[in-house]
Design an enzyme around this catalytic site. Sequence first.
Site, PDB file in Angstrom:
ATOM      1  N   HIS A 466       0.838  -1.214   0.000  1.00 38.98           N
ATOM      2  CA  HIS A 466       0.000   0.000   0.000  1.00 38.98           C
ATOM      3  C   HIS A 466       0.869   1.258   0.000  1.00 38.98           C
ATOM      4  CE1 HIS A 466      -3.485   2.496   1.541  1.00 38.98           C
ATOM      5  NE2 HIS A 466      -2.459   3.223   1.945  1.00 38.98           N
ATOM      6  N   GLU A 467       1.823   1.292   0.927  1.00 43.53           N
ATOM      7  CA  GLU A 467       2.659   2.495   1.040  1.00 43.53           C
ATOM      8  C   GLU A 467       3.512   2.700  -0.211  1.00 43.53           C
ATOM      9  OE1 GLU A 467       2.209   4.739   3.228  1.00 43.53           O
ATOM     10  OE2 GLU A 467       0.929   3.626   4.587  1.00 43.53           O
ATOM     11  N   HIS A 470       1.801   4.804  -2.660  1.00 44.60           N
ATOM     12  CA  HIS A 470       1.959   6.259  -2.480  1.00 44.60           C
ATOM     13  C   HIS A 470       3.303   6.729  -3.047  1.00 44.60           C
ATOM     14  CE1 HIS A 470      -1.659   6.772  -0.189  1.00 44.60           C
ATOM     15  NE2 HIS A 470      -1.253   6.082   0.841  1.00 44.60           N
ATOM     16  N   GLU A 495      -6.135   7.895  -0.999  1.00 48.86           N
ATOM     17  CA  GLU A 495      -5.834   6.502  -0.634  1.00 48.86           C
ATOM     18  C   GLU A 495      -6.223   5.507  -1.729  1.00 48.86           C
ATOM     19  OE1 GLU A 495      -4.130   5.549   1.964  1.00 48.86           O
ATOM     20  OE2 GLU A 495      -4.020   7.550   2.814  1.00 48.86           O
ATOM     21  N   TYR A 606     -11.089   7.053   3.935  1.00 53.62           N
ATOM     22  CA  TYR A 606     -10.495   5.716   3.794  1.00 53.62           C
ATOM     23  C   TYR A 606     -11.491   4.755   3.151  1.00 53.62           C
ATOM     24  CZ  TYR A 606      -6.318   6.547   6.647  1.00 53.62           C
ATOM     25  OH  TYR A 606      -5.108   6.994   7.123  1.00 53.62           O
TER      26      TYR A 606
END
Length: 680
Positions: A466-467, A470, A495, A606
């Site tokens: 997930h990170e 980004h 997100e 979210y």
Amino acid sequence: MSLTPPQAPPTWNHTAEDITRLTKEAIENDRAIQDKIGALSPKDCTFESVILAEADTKIDAITEPLAFYQNVSPTKELRDASNEAESLVRDFGVESSMRLDVYNAKVAAEKNIKDSGRWDKLSAEEQRLVEKMILDGTRAGLALSEEKRTELTTLKKELSQVCLEFSKNFNEEDGVISFTEEELKGVPKDVISGYTKRTEGDKELLDVTYKTPDIFPVFKFAENPTTRQRAQEGHEARLAINVPLLDRALQLRRRIASLLGYKTWADYITEVKMIKSGKGVADFLDDLEDKLRPVGIKDRETLLALKKQEHEEKGLPFDGHFYIWDYRYYDRVYVEKTLDLDDMLVKEYFPVSVVVPTILEIYQNLLGVQFKEIKDASTWHPEVQSFEVWDKDAKDESGFVGYCYLDLFPRAAKYSHAAVWPVLPGYDRPDGTRHYPLAAMVANLAKPTPDKPALMRHDDVVTFFHEMGHVFHGLLSKTKFARFHGTSVARDFVEAPSQMLENWCWEPKVLERMSSHYETKKPLSPELIEKIIKSRYVNIGLFYLRQLFFAKFDLKVHTDQESEDYTKLWNTLRETVSLVKYEKECPGQATFGHITGGYDAGYYGYTYSLVFAADMYATVFKSDPLDPARGKLYRDKILRAGGSREELDSLKDFLGRPPNSEAFLEELFGTVPASKNSHL
């Protein structure tokens, strides 16, 4: 062929004095630019003299890296100087946002641009820049009387300091809770071996910090309910120091919203989001709660039956209630019993040394880039890895993308969760050259123990994936202006790209590729993979009701007109929405970092963005998630634009139609439940 980046990586050798001096210099330079813009006569206000001059300020590129030290530097002097520097920049930000002379110059520039027929010659991104700059001024209260503006500046500065102090307490919290080894029965041995041992009288105690890798295994594995209760209540009360700060922040926000002419802070915040209003948020959350509640009640009955059985077997009293400290424990027990899935066994297949490079490789292939590690790079800590990022087929420096830094392991006084900092933005300089981005990922993966290498739980793998989403949003965005770069999108969309990418961690062929048992080197078996995938939507009702509790608390405190006892509200609302009981009223709201960290009246985002994530994945990627052609479409239509156009336009471009919530609801429930009123 060795390629040299057109922009050297930054050096991380600042002293505390450097941080302060460079920050002050950057502020002075920026102030001088604003003075120049503010002094223009209305007739001289043009796109170049006002809009571009304001857009091309260097302040972020200088101050962002300096403010970043507070999250990662091992040196207290640097962290303090960095925190202080951020405070100066925030104050200057408030001051800048309140400059009437600069706002008037922007308004005059917009009028001149339109009157001269220049508007239609501007690109869509240039037009958006002008509109956003004017809206900034209006939202900052520059259309108000002088008296109200002065009050507003004072309130904003105080709010900024209160939020900064809240997060400083968060980062510096270093409490521990002590248990005997007997009280920790059930917690895995390799976790226990990492706790600090000490003797008190004739008892040997283990000190457990409130950091995630230490305390979460207690919530999930400690068999003794009193141990879990103490751990839960200690964890919830660990930041009681923040209670008055949150009270004050909410009070200040109510007053600011009212001064600006908004009914509530939530309306003020959502005006620039995809959802557009506080009522839109309330409707979205209520609709989802209606659909989830029956599923959550069923989940709770299932877990309560497990609790009853276990308490009877162990001769423990059973009062028929399901408590907050029962949730993570019985959620795990249920997964292990029904799926025969052991979290700790799965972890053995995910050594950090295999997972991290494999995830980087997957991303590189999917998105058409290559990472080149920089040996002996200047960093803020020896464990940090630095990479140059290039297009896969780069022939010369035009194929350079930017820099990526990975700071993956826990240490004292470091930011304690996982997050990505867009340390440097990408943008076009006025002379036509490019300023390249730098993204830093900070995480707290487990370290090696005496008997095992560093291993990741499947949850950690999902978080890492997930990170990294980004990181790539920050690297592969290509906008003209820094303002729209990368993750500078509406906060209720930011997100979605990363949430979409989490799906890869539930795909059989990706799981097989990422796994390698630390002893046998074998990947996960098809049976184990099937169990992991099945576990994804186990107790999904309770999981999302917990998310809805956070979102509803956040919305309520930002729509109520009066202050209330927020500790009481936190506990009662959690019981109503999340269906879990409590005994002792603990100030959990003081640990809710999102509310002062930029997600105020925004936690709903979210879940809201999951709707877009599910739609993007199901529509484009599901049939072949590792296909580079689909990765290119995603890079071109979603990542490249950053915030330079409406998020809805990027989604329509990518999906070939407007987004809808069908894929999300089908993912959760297997079908699409009827809705009283659809909000997407």
